[in-house]
Design a protein around this motif. Sequence first.
Motif, mmCIF file in Angstrom:
data_model
loop_
_atom_site.group_PDB
_atom_site.id
_atom_site.type_symbol
_atom_site.label_atom_id
_atom_site.label_comp_id
_atom_site.label_asym_id
_atom_site.label_seq_id
_atom_site.Cartn_x
_atom_site.Cartn_y
_atom_site.Cartn_z
ATOM 1 N N VAL A 175 6.758 -3.008 -16.650
ATOM 2 C CA VAL A 175 6.022 -2.309 -15.598
ATOM 3 C C VAL A 175 6.963 -1.852 -14.484
ATOM 4 O O VAL A 175 7.891 -2.564 -14.089
ATOM 5 N N GLN A 176 6.712 -0.646 -13.967
ATOM 6 C CA GLN A 176 7.488 -0.085 -12.874
ATOM 7 C C GLN A 176 6.563 0.232 -11.693
ATOM 8 O O GLN A 176 5.393 -0.163 -11.687
ATOM 9 N N THR A 177 7.089 0.915 -10.712
ATOM 10 C CA THR A 177 6.282 1.466 -9.623
ATOM 11 C C THR A 177 6.721 2.916 -9.422
ATOM 12 O O THR A 177 7.807 3.297 -9.884
ATOM 13 N N PRO A 178 5.901 3.756 -8.744
ATOM 14 C CA PRO A 178 4.724 3.394 -7.964
ATOM 15 C C PRO A 178 3.509 3.063 -8.833
ATOM 16 O O PRO A 178 3.273 3.720 -9.843
ATOM 17 N N GLN A 179 2.795 2.017 -8.417
ATOM 18 C CA GLN A 179 1.491 1.745 -8.999
ATOM 19 C C GLN A 179 0.452 2.458 -8.147
ATOM 20 O O GLN A 179 0.566 2.485 -6.924
ATOM 21 N N GLY A 180 -0.541 3.056 -8.798
ATOM 22 C CA GLY A 180 -1.521 3.857 -8.076
ATOM 23 C C GLY A 180 -2.914 3.265 -8.156
ATOM 24 O O GLY A 180 -3.293 2.668 -9.168
ATOM 25 N N PHE A 181 -3.690 3.453 -7.080
ATOM 26 C CA PHE A 181 -5.009 2.834 -6.994
ATOM 27 C C PHE A 181 -6.012 3.721 -6.267
ATOM 28 O O PHE A 181 -5.660 4.419 -5.313
ATOM 29 N N ASP A 182 -7.247 3.633 -6.723
ATOM 30 C CA ASP A 182 -8.346 4.067 -5.877
ATOM 31 C C ASP A 182 -8.327 3.165 -4.644
ATOM 32 O O ASP A 182 -8.240 1.929 -4.764
ATOM 33 N N ARG A 183 -8.382 3.759 -3.478
ATOM 34 C CA ARG A 183 -8.188 2.974 -2.251
ATOM 35 C C ARG A 183 -9.162 1.807 -2.149
ATOM 36 O O ARG A 183 -8.757 0.665 -1.858
ATOM 37 N N ALA A 184 -10.450 2.061 -2.396
ATOM 38 C CA ALA A 184 -11.451 1.002 -2.238
ATOM 39 C C ALA A 184 -11.175 -0.161 -3.183
ATOM 40 O O ALA A 184 -11.375 -1.331 -2.822
ATOM 41 N N THR A 185 -10.693 0.141 -4.386
ATOM 42 C CA THR A 185 -10.397 -0.920 -5.358
ATOM 43 C C THR A 185 -9.256 -1.802 -4.876
ATOM 44 O O THR A 185 -9.326 -3.036 -4.945
ATOM 45 N N LEU A 186 -8.190 -1.184 -4.362
ATOM 46 C CA LEU A 186 -7.037 -1.967 -3.902
ATOM 47 C C LEU A 186 -7.387 -2.779 -2.659
ATOM 48 O O LEU A 186 -6.974 -3.942 -2.527
ATOM 49 N N VAL A 187 -8.143 -2.194 -1.759
ATOM 50 C CA VAL A 187 -8.564 -2.926 -0.558
ATOM 51 C C VAL A 187 -9.397 -4.143 -0.961
ATOM 52 O O VAL A 187 -9.205 -5.252 -0.439
ATOM 53 N N ARG A 188 -10.291 -3.961 -1.922
ATOM 54 C CA ARG A 188 -11.129 -5.069 -2.386
ATOM 55 C C ARG A 188 -10.261 -6.180 -2.994
ATOM 56 O O ARG A 188 -10.505 -7.365 -2.766
ATOM 57 N N ALA A 189 -9.244 -5.786 -3.765
ATOM 58 C CA ALA A 189 -8.355 -6.778 -4.370
ATOM 59 C C ALA A 189 -7.649 -7.599 -3.296
ATOM 60 O O ALA A 189 -7.532 -8.826 -3.401
ATOM 61 N N HIS A 190 -7.185 -6.930 -2.248
ATOM 62 C CA HIS A 190 -6.472 -7.654 -1.194
ATOM 63 C C HIS A 190 -7.408 -8.490 -0.336
ATOM 64 O O HIS A 190 -6.978 -9.464 0.288
ATOM 65 N N GLU A 191 -8.684 -8.144 -0.317
ATOM 66 C CA GLU A 191 -9.654 -8.958 0.412
ATOM 67 C C GLU A 191 -10.056 -10.201 -0.379
ATOM 68 O O GLU A 191 -10.325 -11.258 0.185
ATOM 69 N N GLN A 192 -10.070 -10.070 -1.723
ATOM 70 C CA GLN A 192 -10.649 -11.141 -2.547
ATOM 71 C C GLN A 192 -9.622 -12.046 -3.220
ATOM 72 O O GLN A 192 -9.947 -13.187 -3.557
ATOM 73 N N VAL A 193 -8.410 -11.561 -3.450
ATOM 74 C CA VAL A 193 -7.390 -12.386 -4.104
ATOM 75 C C VAL A 193 -6.605 -13.133 -3.026
ATOM 76 O O VAL A 193 -5.890 -12.527 -2.230
#
Length: 248
Positions: A175-193
Amino acid sequence: MSEQPRPYRTAVVIPAAGRGVRLGPGAPKALRALGGTPMLIHAVRAMAASRHVSLVVVVAPPDGAAEVRNLLDEHALPERTDFLVVPGADTRQESVKRGLDALPDTISAVLVHDAARPLVPVDTVDAVVEAVRDGAPAVVPALPLADTVKEVEPGAPGAPEPVLSTPARARLRAVQTPQGFDRATLVRAHEQVVVSGEGATDDAGMVEQLGAPVVVVPGHEEAFKVTRPLDLVLAEAVLARRRANDGF
């Protein structure tokens, strides 16, 4: 009268608060020179080269935000892209969260990029953004593995380690970067993990923990991570070849 759809805007968060101990003593890894220019500047330029990217947020060492701002001011960056520097935290996960918190409401998609991957080609950046825009909640650029991989029972450093299994290489990707995300999905991940230990080092892995799908797009061999001194030698060679071919 119907409301006009909001323009689709993409931002990049570059966590650059780490010290990069494997490269040895000296400046933080992101500030090491590559071809006479700090790696961080190469990484910022690589992201800003994409026509899709309208904002780059650099997450600086907690006590180094002013230094990083000065660094960005000293180097020529594309005028069509906005740049923002925010102070980071003790872990990469918390630093990315601070970058997310700094984004304006107009951002629809977020890329997270390693400052230590200074030479990622713009076509790779574009491919990630376009896959998110086409509906994928999380997108990761990746390459097939050249080496066979063994799962082992970790032992003491330098000691023989028992092999547990040999995963099928055809199913594995680096795996490399940049990793891309729908904003709401990534925000939810950082709120819940929850941050545990040194925190998550892979944002797509956090999204996986939510049960959301993650897809892979082709990465590029020049998007490698500069972690050890030998990587720096390879990066210098790639940069020299580009300058010879492209005349920049």
